[in-house]
Scaffold this active site. Structure first.
Site, short mmCIF file in Angstrom:
data_model
loop_
_atom_site.label_atom_id
_atom_site.label_comp_id
_atom_site.label_asym_id
_atom_site.label_seq_id
_atom_site.Cartn_x
_atom_site.Cartn_y
_atom_site.Cartn_z
N HIS A 644 0.83 -1.21 0.00
CA HIS A 644 0.00 0.00 0.00
C HIS A 644 0.86 1.26 0.00
CE1 HIS A 644 -3.32 -2.72 1.08
NE2 HIS A 644 -4.13 -1.73 0.76
N GLU A 645 1.94 1.26 0.77
CA GLU A 645 2.81 2.43 0.82
C GLU A 645 3.53 2.62 -0.51
OE1 GLU A 645 4.47 5.83 1.94
OE2 GLU A 645 2.92 4.73 3.04
#
Length: 707
Positions: A644-645
């Site tokens: 996600h990052e």
């Protein structure tokens, strides 16, 4: 009542029973029951007592869907749909008992609920529902030891219950877990919750709210469109988002996606080489596959970054690239695992052929050396007395110890199967009984491996089992299916409903138009404001003062966009792909809107990714790297947070770690939700969940934009 019960009970063939009205005790691992007389009989002539040491009550309507839960069966670790009544509960759940039941005997020993029904079958009432089972007929025969009796039953299902209990206790005593299978998921025919084909969606008491939601969105779309038409002469306003989507590298994006799809076929070619023996999966093949997947993902990310695409192009390319990586991984690791199973079965078949041509030695039938224990070479440790056949000659006294399903090093493997194979290879003389027992041991393992190679294919179809599944068409189908977990066979529809395809295609473009109008009207102005603050050189202190207002401006539009994005992908696009490919399992999500914990939301909002992480990250961490369940859960959350990052870093062209730490924060939140403060408080848990989902996206987006 006694006459009524006698009509349902066949006469016992054995007269060697006890006259005591009731017996209580424990069943030993050797099948011998140590019993004593007990006289506290209930009103119906029976006594049930709790004995948590011996029998466990299992809830047979609850699936092991949560990460970290383990099922006692050998066939599945997580079954969403094929839930069946466990025979153990047929005893343990009678008449509201807690944990166990003591055996009661009279003129004809039985376990009954006072109705006289036999516990060998389920009676069906007039409304079609199953009644509870009534009684079990058992037999207690005396042994040469005082207070110890052999407990037997004519019903094969009851024998199965007793056998399962003994086997489970043997596993607990030896601190061993039951063998688990790689194919731990179940695919079945089902519809998504909001699909009009799902009868439950129209029968829902909240159906009107679903209709109201879409009416409100349509009215909002018309309101904003009319305002844009009056001010800009276009329903999309100044069309900045539309221009970004279609004014830069559209054809390059399409070609990139085609190349990514074509590169996935490396997985098929790699597995063909593994099958032909050019590559050994267990000795380095899986490392090569991981290197390829890493290079593949790095190439996709690098290409998207250096092309300087708009954020829509970048997100599409990276997310689709991640989908292809997960598909390659699942296909490669499942087939790589099956290649080891296939090689082990072939090796055992060779040993079986050697055994079948061996001539047994002549030995007196009373010789203890031949009938009780065989001293095998190589310190095998196989106890022939433990592997003798049952009186009917159809089963072993105990199931032999099996090795890992992919192990082919029988010289160093520590299992009964390996020891038997070593004895066959050595040519050590054996008698007829030993030969027959060894043959049963190897055949049992071969049958188990054959079932593993057949996977979930219906009826064990040979043309769909490994290695017959290694076909180009099979891989191409898997790449196009709306799932990330590879199986040898999936449930399929008989035909394509083209009206349904048209409906979902229209819904896809309709939702896209609504999302574009909302983004242009409510989100783009707030984003543009933050960009202008940075371009004007506004100090960080002044930007912080504007931060709460930016969060407030994007609360509602981002929540609507999040809901529409989810509906667009998991309801419209995946159902569209499923219909075009005749993929019948539409379980793409659960009722995540009713979540009371964050782990429940993580499981239900995106079932395809959850299933992938469950099989290939969580369970693989436990089986391959021998991590504990808590450590495997942390690894799963860590990998998800990193991905996600990475997406946020590509989107905002910088690494800040806000989403990464928020993702990891879910773990203590999950633990907190299971504490006494929140446990059992459904409304409070659901309110907490929705507050996080409501505020979280706006807060995180504002952080990345402002800081």
């Amino acid at each position: 009542m006694a006459d009524l019960e006698a009509l349902h009970r066949p006469a016992l063939t054995s007269k060697d029973t006890l006259d005591a009205p009731q017996l209580v005790g424990k069943l030993g691992e050797d099948g011998i029951a140590a019993l004593k007389s007990h006289h506290s009989v209930g009103s119906d002539g029976l006594t049930f007592r709790a004995d948590q040491e011996r029998t466990e009550t299992r809830d047979f309507v609850t699936s092991a869907a949560a990460i970290g839960e383990e099922d006692d069966s050998d066939d599945t670790l997580e079954d969403y749909d094929e839930l069946e009544i466990d025979p153990d509960t047929l005893i343990a759940n009678l008449r509201g008992m807690d944990d166990t039941m003591s055996a009661t005997t009279g003129a004809q020993p039985s376990m009954s609920d006072g109705v006289g029904n036999t516990l060998g079958q389920l009676d069906t009432g007039p409304n079609g529902r199953h009644k509870k089972r009534g009684s079990i007929q058992i037999r207690l025969e005396k042994t040469d030891q005082k207070g110890r009796y052999t407990l037997t039953a004519d019903d094969p299902e009851i024998r199965s219950i007793l056998r399962k209990g003994i086997e489970r206790e043997q596993l607990e005593a030896s601190n061993k877990k039951p063998r688990t299978r790689f194919r731990d998921l179940v695919f079945t025919r089902q519809f998504t919750t909001f699909d009009r084909q799902n009868p439950a969606s129209q029968d829902s008491p909240f159906f009107g709210f679903f209709t109201l939601f879409w009416i409100a969105l349509v009215l909002l779309f018309l309101q904003v469109s009319l305002k844009n038409w009056r001010e800009y002469g276009s329903v999309l306003g100044e069309q900045e988002i539309m221009k970004m989507m279609f004014s830069h590298d559209v054809w390059v994006l399409g070609i990139t996606d085609a190349v990514m799809c074509a590169a996935c076929f490396e997985g098929y070619l790699f597995q063909v080489l593994v099958r032909k023996g050019y590559i050994n999966w267990g000795r380095g093949g899986w490392i090569l596959q991981n290197i390829w997947q890493s290079a593949y993902l790095a190439a996709v990310i690098g290409w998207a970054y250096f092309r300087e695409w708009p954020w829509m192009h970048t997100i599409f390319a990276v997310l689709h690239g991640l989908v292809f990586v997960m598909k390659q991984h699942s296909y490669a690791f499942y087939n790589g695992y099956l290649s080891g199973v296939y090689r082990r079965r072939a090796l055992l078949e060779q040993r079986l052929q050697l055994l079948q041509v061996m001539e047994p030695m002549n030995s007196p039938p009373t010789s203890p050396s031949t009938s009780q224990h065989l001293e095998l070479p190589l310190s095998s440790g196989v106890d022939f007395g433990d592997l003798v056949a049952s009186p009917d000659g159809t089963a072993l006294k105990r199931r032999p110890s099996m090795g890992q399903r992919t192990s082919t090093n029988l010289e160093t493997e520590k299992s009964d199967v390996a020891s038997v194979a070593q004895a066959i290879e050595s040519g050590y003389p054996i008698d007829l009984d030993q030969k027959q027992t060894f043959e049963r041991v190897i055949k049992a393992e071969i049958e188990d491996l054959t079932r593993e190679l057949q996977g979930k294919s219906q009826g064990g179809a040979i043309n769909k089992s490994y290695p017959h599944n290694l076909r180009l068409a099979n891989f191409a189908e898997f790449i196009s299916f709306p799932t990330l977990v590879y199986e040898l066979e999936y449930p399929r529809q008989e035909r394509i409903n083209w009206w349904y395809v048209l409906e979902k295609a229209t819904a896809t473009f309709g939702v896209l138009c609504v999302m574009m109008v909302i983004s242009q009207a409510f989100i783009y102005p707030a984003v543009l404001k933050t960009v202008r603050m940075k371009e004007a050189g506004m100090p960080i202190e002044e930007r912080w003062r504007e931060f709460p207002f930016i969060v407030s401006d994007m609360l509602f539009p981002l929540l609507i966009e999040q809901l529409l994005t989810w509906y667009l992908i998991w309801e419209c696009i995946l159902n569209l792909i499923g219909e075009l490919t005749r993929f019948a399992d539409r379980g793409f999500y659960g009722d995540w809107w009713n979540s009371i914990t964050w782990d429940q939301y993580a499981r239900d909002w995106n079932r395809p990714v959850h299933n992938f992480l469950l099989r290939h990250v969580y369970h693989s961490s436990i089986s391959t790297f021998h991590l504990s369940r808590n450590a495997a859960t942390f690894v799963t959350f860590l990998l998800s947070a990193l991905v996600h990052e990475m997406v946020m870093a590509l989107l905002f062209k910088k690494v800040r770690g806000y989403l990464f730490w928020m993702q990891l924060l879910q773990m203590p939140l999950v633990a907190f939700s299971r504490s006494k403060l929140l446990k059992g408080r459904v409304v409070l848990g659901n309110v907490t969940f929705w507050l996080g989902l409501f505020v979280g996206p706006s807060f995180l987006t504002s952080l990345y934009l402002v800081i």
